[in-house]
Structures are given as C-alpha cells and as structure tokens.
Design an enzyme around this catalytic site. Structure first.
Site, PDB file in Angstrom:
ATOM      1  N   PHE A  64      30.827  44.925  34.164  1.00 12.53           N
ATOM      2  CA  PHE A  64      30.080  45.485  35.294  1.00 12.53           C
ATOM      3  C   PHE A  64      30.960  46.223  36.292  1.00 12.53           C
ATOM      4  CE2 PHE A  64      27.373  42.130  33.661  1.00 12.53           C
ATOM      5  CZ  PHE A  64      26.137  42.758  33.626  1.00 12.53           C
ATOM      6  N   ARG A  65      32.168  45.713  36.550  1.00  8.64           N
ATOM      7  CA  ARG A  65      32.975  46.272  37.629  1.00  8.64           C
ATOM      8  C   ARG A  65      34.276  46.906  37.157  1.00  8.64           C
ATOM      9  NH1 ARG A  65      30.561  41.602  39.247  1.00  8.64           N
ATOM     10  NH2 ARG A  65      29.134  41.796  41.021  1.00  8.64           N
ATOM     11  N   TRP A  71      28.114  48.639  36.997  1.00  6.46           N
ATOM     12  CA  TRP A  71      27.994  48.848  38.438  1.00  6.46           C
ATOM     13  C   TRP A  71      28.908  49.976  38.908  1.00  6.46           C
ATOM     14  CZ3 TRP A  71      23.814  46.719  38.267  1.00  6.46           C
ATOM     15  CH2 TRP A  71      23.550  45.369  38.048  1.00  6.46           C
ATOM     16  N   HIS A 136      23.892  31.922  35.931  1.00  4.40           N
ATOM     17  CA  HIS A 136      22.959  33.023  36.177  1.00  4.40           C
ATOM     18  C   HIS A 136      21.859  33.107  35.125  1.00  4.40           C
ATOM     19  CE1 HIS A 136      26.427  35.098  38.566  1.00  4.40           C
ATOM     20  NE2 HIS A 136      25.857  34.120  39.229  1.00  4.40           N
ATOM     21  N   CYS A 144       9.678  25.992  30.296  1.00  8.51           N
ATOM     22  CA  CYS A 144       8.253  25.786  30.544  1.00  8.51           C
ATOM     23  C   CYS A 144       7.986  25.609  32.039  1.00  8.51           C
ATOM     24  CB  CYS A 144       7.765  24.566  29.776  1.00  8.51           C
ATOM     25  SG  CYS A 144       6.014  24.175  30.083  1.00  8.51           S
ATOM     26  N   GLY A 216      38.399  36.431  32.463  1.00 11.97           N
ATOM     27  CA  GLY A 216      37.605  37.648  32.407  1.00 11.97           C
ATOM     28  C   GLY A 216      36.603  37.796  33.529  1.00 11.97           C
ATOM     29  N   VAL A 260      41.702  38.457  27.420  1.00  7.22           N
ATOM     30  CA  VAL A 260      41.355  37.046  27.257  1.00  7.22           C
ATOM     31  C   VAL A 260      41.553  36.597  25.810  1.00  7.22           C
ATOM     32  CG1 VAL A 260      39.468  35.380  27.375  1.00  7.22           C
ATOM     33  CG2 VAL A 260      39.769  37.055  29.214  1.00  7.22           C
TER      34      VAL A 260
END
Length: 290
Positions: A64-65, A71, A136, A144, A216, A260
């Site tokens: 993402f960064r 992003w 997340h 459910c 990471g 990593v």
C-alpha cells in the site's frame, strides 16, 4: 486483489506517509543480524510476530505505501495499471515467508502472529486460527450475525465493511435446529472498531512477549503500531524487518533492511528448520512495505 479492496473502502484522508524510499542492505550486512535474531528466538519463551503487506508481496499482492503501492499511486492521482493490481485474493498463494512462519509456530519458536493483512494467506499456509489474530479481518472468513459462528470460505468474500455476503449460516443450535442467521464479511472499513477477541488476544500476547518481530510493515496504523512496543516495558527485545523506515526504528534492538522471505529463510536455516518450498512459487519480487 488489493486495488479492488482499496476501492471498496470508504473515503479516508489520513492513510499515513506513502511512497518513502526503500533501501536494501547487502547480504553480508544483514546476515549477521539475522543470526543474532535466530539466537534471540532460540532463547525466547514467548515470541510474537507482527506482519504487514510485505509478507505477501511475493505472492503477487501489491503493498500500500511502497514506491508503487496502492495508496502511493492514489496520492499521486494515478490509477494502478492492471499489472500493478497483482493477483486476486483467490489466486494468491502463501509465500516462503508464510511457510517459514508456520514452521516456526509448529516448532514452538513463535507463540503468536498479529497480522494487519486481510488476504488470508496465514490461514491458507496451515497456520491455525488460535495462533493468529487478524486485526483487520480476513477475506476468507465470514461470521454469522446471530450465533457468531465463523466459517472459512473457499473463495474471497464479495463485500468489505462487515456487510452481508449473501451466504446463510450452516450452523445448528443445541436442539439441532438451523441457525437461520446471515453471514457477514469480517473485513474492516476505516471507521470500524478492531474486532474482539482478536484485539484483546493480540494485546495480551504482545505484553507477554520476550521478543517482538515486525515483518514487512511500515508500522503507521494505530493501534497495531503500538503493540510491538509493549514487550519493551518488561525488558523484551524488538526486531524490525522492512525495506522502508518505520516510526519505531529508534526503539528496535535489531533493524534489518532486507526482504522478509530472505531473512526468514536464513533465520530458519540457523534454527535447523529446512523449508520445503519451491522457488517457482515466488511469483514476483515485489517491494515489501505496508
């Protein structure tokens, strides 16, 4: 894939610092640090891993960064080209890093994994749900709305933000009657609270840790950013493996700027763990920053 997931989230202005330069130490510099990390792991009675997008980039899922992260491109007003969107969550396969983490857990050298990743690759690597806290959510898990039962899906959920997926709960109650509940995805949107019991479990393991290892992740999102520091209050050690700088670098006892997969392969080798992982499963040598 990450691009579709990102587009499904609500607008949110503060995504942290994006596009920072990456740096990679030559092997002769990071290998002694990996050796020291292996020694600390062998001595630790409670080791907790904190994983971010850099653990999954070798599977073809973009970060993402990073310099070409989702992003980062968004901040520039650019649409990621199709190759940059990577593979779908259904197509992605666990990386060498995921295999190494599972083996370290199996050997009792890692007690818990706290992950910000939603891709489900820790689960698909064979890591049991008791050993990982999905902070997340997880695109391969739905829950459910009535009985709270969680179910692992064969394919990624079609929704984001704790919405109904269209599936019905298959559980039965104590007298054998069907639950009749509706399944929701477990993937958080920006404004959603972190889930329980994952947050409490991750916090407790982080407090108990003698060694916290960040893999990471650029460590920019709260409260996950603070969890690795909890071990320092009781004299624990902190190691960070990431290609970009992080806000916690000054607190780290070991700081490694390397990929990593490479570091975990070296650590496992020094701990006597041989990884049976074909190199052909590495789909692309992507950058490794959350």
């Amino acid at each position: 894939m990450s691009c579709n997931y990102a587009k499904s989230l609500s607008p949110y202005p503060n995504k942290g610092t994006v596009g920072m330069a990456e740096q990679e130490q030559p092997r002769h510099e990071w290998e002694p640090l990996a050796a020291r990390l292996a020694r600390l792991m062998a001595q630790s009675s409670c080791t907790v891993l904190h994983t971010g997008a850099g653990v999954s980039t070798a599977s073809g899922i973009p970060d993402f960064r990073g310099p070409r992260g989702v992003w980062t491109l968004e901040a520039k007003g650019e649409e990621p080209p199709p190759p940059a969107c990577g593979v779908s969550f259904d197509e992605a396969r666990p990386t060498l890093a995921h295999e190494a983490i599972r083996r370290l857990v199996d050997e009792g050298l890692v007690q818990h994994v706290v992950t910000q990743n939603i891709d489900g690759l820790h689960l698909r690597s064979g890591l049991g749900p008791d050993h990982v806290s999905d902070m997340h959510g997880n695109v391969m898990v739905e829950k459910c709305n009535l009985c709270g039962r969680e179910a692992v899906r064969p394919t990624a959920v079609p929704t984001v933000g704790l919405k109904f997926t269209g599936a019905l709960c298959q559980a039965t109650n104590r007298v054998g009657r069907p639950c009749r509940g509706r399944m929701r995805d477990t993937v958080l949107d920006w404004e959603d609270d972190l889930p329980e019991p994952q947050l409490s479990r991750a916090t407790q393991f982080s407090k108990d840790a003698h060694l916290s290892i960040c893999l990471g992740t650029s460590l920019q999102i709260f409260p996950c950013r603070q969890l690795p520091l909890l071990c320092k209050k009781t004299g624990g050690k902190l190691c960070i493996v990431n290609l970009q700088k992080t806000p916690l670098d000054s607190k780290a006892d070991i700081r490694i700027f390397a990929r990593v997969d490479d570091v975990l392969k070296e650590v496992c080798s020094r701990l006597g763990i041989h990884l049976h992982f074909p190199e052909t499963q590495h789909q692309r040598p992507s950058p490794q920053s959350t």
